[in-house]
Structures are given as structure tokens and as C-alpha cells.
Design a protein around this motif. Structure first.
Motif, short mmCIF file in Angstrom:
data_model
loop_
_atom_site.label_atom_id
_atom_site.label_comp_id
_atom_site.label_asym_id
_atom_site.label_seq_id
_atom_site.Cartn_x
_atom_site.Cartn_y
_atom_site.Cartn_z
N LEU A 280 -7.20 12.94 14.79
CA LEU A 280 -6.57 12.08 13.81
C LEU A 280 -6.41 13.36 12.52
O LEU A 280 -5.34 13.63 12.13
CB LEU A 280 -7.18 10.96 13.32
CG LEU A 280 -6.57 10.25 12.04
CD1 LEU A 280 -5.02 9.99 12.64
CD2 LEU A 280 -7.31 9.19 11.37
N LEU A 281 -7.73 14.00 12.20
CA LEU A 281 -7.52 14.79 11.11
C LEU A 281 -6.90 16.34 11.42
O LEU A 281 -6.10 16.87 10.69
CB LEU A 281 -9.07 15.10 10.79
CG LEU A 281 -9.83 13.97 9.83
CD1 LEU A 281 -11.16 14.33 9.47
CD2 LEU A 281 -9.28 13.63 8.87
N ALA B 97 -4.05 9.51 18.44
CA ALA B 97 -5.51 9.17 17.87
C ALA B 97 -5.71 7.68 17.27
O ALA B 97 -6.92 7.30 17.39
CB ALA B 97 -5.86 10.55 17.03
N MET B 98 -4.88 7.46 16.43
CA MET B 98 -5.06 6.06 15.59
C MET B 98 -5.12 4.95 16.86
O MET B 98 -5.88 4.14 16.49
CB MET B 98 -4.01 5.79 14.72
CG MET B 98 -4.07 6.54 13.37
SD MET B 98 -5.48 6.14 12.38
CE MET B 98 -4.92 4.58 11.94
N ALA C 87 -8.14 2.71 17.56
CA ALA C 87 -8.28 0.92 17.29
C ALA C 87 -8.65 0.56 18.89
O ALA C 87 -9.47 -0.57 18.88
CB ALA C 87 -6.79 0.81 17.29
N THR C 88 -8.46 1.07 19.81
CA THR C 88 -8.82 0.83 21.22
C THR C 88 -10.50 1.01 21.55
O THR C 88 -11.06 -0.05 21.93
CB THR C 88 -8.21 1.41 22.17
OG1 THR C 88 -6.70 1.33 22.13
CG2 THR C 88 -8.83 0.97 23.74
N VAL C 89 -10.84 2.01 20.81
CA VAL C 89 -12.51 2.12 20.95
C VAL C 89 -13.20 1.20 19.92
O VAL C 89 -14.16 0.60 20.37
CB VAL C 89 -12.51 3.65 20.33
CG1 VAL C 89 -14.16 3.74 20.30
CG2 VAL C 89 -12.27 4.54 21.61
N GLY C 90 -12.33 0.95 18.69
CA GLY C 90 -12.91 -0.17 17.94
C GLY C 90 -12.98 -1.45 18.46
O GLY C 90 -13.94 -2.07 18.26
N VAL D 96 -15.50 9.20 17.22
CA VAL D 96 -15.77 10.51 16.25
C VAL D 96 -14.64 11.67 16.87
O VAL D 96 -13.99 12.26 16.03
CB VAL D 96 -17.13 10.96 16.20
CG1 VAL D 96 -17.43 12.35 15.70
CG2 VAL D 96 -17.99 10.13 15.47
N VAL D 97 -14.40 11.57 18.17
CA VAL D 97 -13.61 12.41 18.81
C VAL D 97 -12.23 12.34 18.27
O VAL D 97 -11.51 12.95 18.03
CB VAL D 97 -13.92 12.75 20.25
CG1 VAL D 97 -12.61 13.43 20.62
CG2 VAL D 97 -15.33 13.14 20.53
N ALA D 98 -11.80 11.03 18.54
CA ALA D 98 -10.60 10.51 18.08
C ALA D 98 -10.27 10.85 16.56
O ALA D 98 -9.20 11.06 16.24
CB ALA D 98 -10.63 9.01 18.32
#
Length: 88
Positions: A23-24, A35-36, A40-43, A17-19
Motif C-alpha cells: 500500500l505504501l 493492497a487495501m 481488509a480480507t486479511v483483517g 504487514v506485506v499488504a
């Protein structure tokens, strides 16, 4: 499910959520790309946690391939930024 896994899932969710907020709101293109990459890493970490919870080890192979693709995308963007400053 152990309490440690619940804490890990909560931390991964908050990081995502923070990333996404970065991004926004990112003021520049490199901020948004980073941020993307973080998302991707957190995903990937989230998928790995899901593999641990459900005992499906085959998902870890997918995480490894996705991580390699994300890494190559980051390298390509860094190369683009480096080349952008050069004269044509």
C-alpha cells in the motif's frame, strides 16, 4: 491456544504487514486499492481467528457483513476503472 492457531495468527500478521508495505510503495492506484482490499480480507481473517480463540461466534456475523462491504467496494472501483477509459 493451540499451536495451529498461533501459526495462523503469525501468518495473518505477516500477510497484513506485506499488504501494508504494498500500500505504501504501490506504483499505481490499482496496486494500492488491491493492497487495501487484501488488508481488509486479511483483517477479516484476523477477526475470525480472534472469534475462534475467544469463543465469540457473534464476531463471525460482523466479519460476514464487512466482507460483503469490502467486496462491493472492490466492484465499485473496478467499475470506476472501466468507465475511466471511456470518452465523456
Amino acid at each position: 491456544m493451540t499451536p495451529l492457531l498461533l501459526v495462523a495468527i503469525a501468518v495473518v500478521t505477516v500477510a497484513f504487514v506485506v499488504a501494508f508495505i504494498r500500500l505504501l510503495l504501490g506504483p499505481s492506484l490499482p496496486d494500492r486499492v488491491i493492497a487495501m482490499d487484501l488488508m481488509a480480507t486479511v483483517g477479516s481473517g484476523g477477526i475470525a481467528l480472534y472469534a475462534m480463540v475467544t469463543n465469540h461466534g457473534v464476531l463471525l456475523d460482523a466479519v460476514m457483513v464487512l466482507s460483503l462491504i469490502f467486496f462491493l467496494g472492490t466492484i465499485a472501483f473496478a467499475y470506476y476503472l472501466e468507465r475511466q477509459g471511456e470518452a465523456p
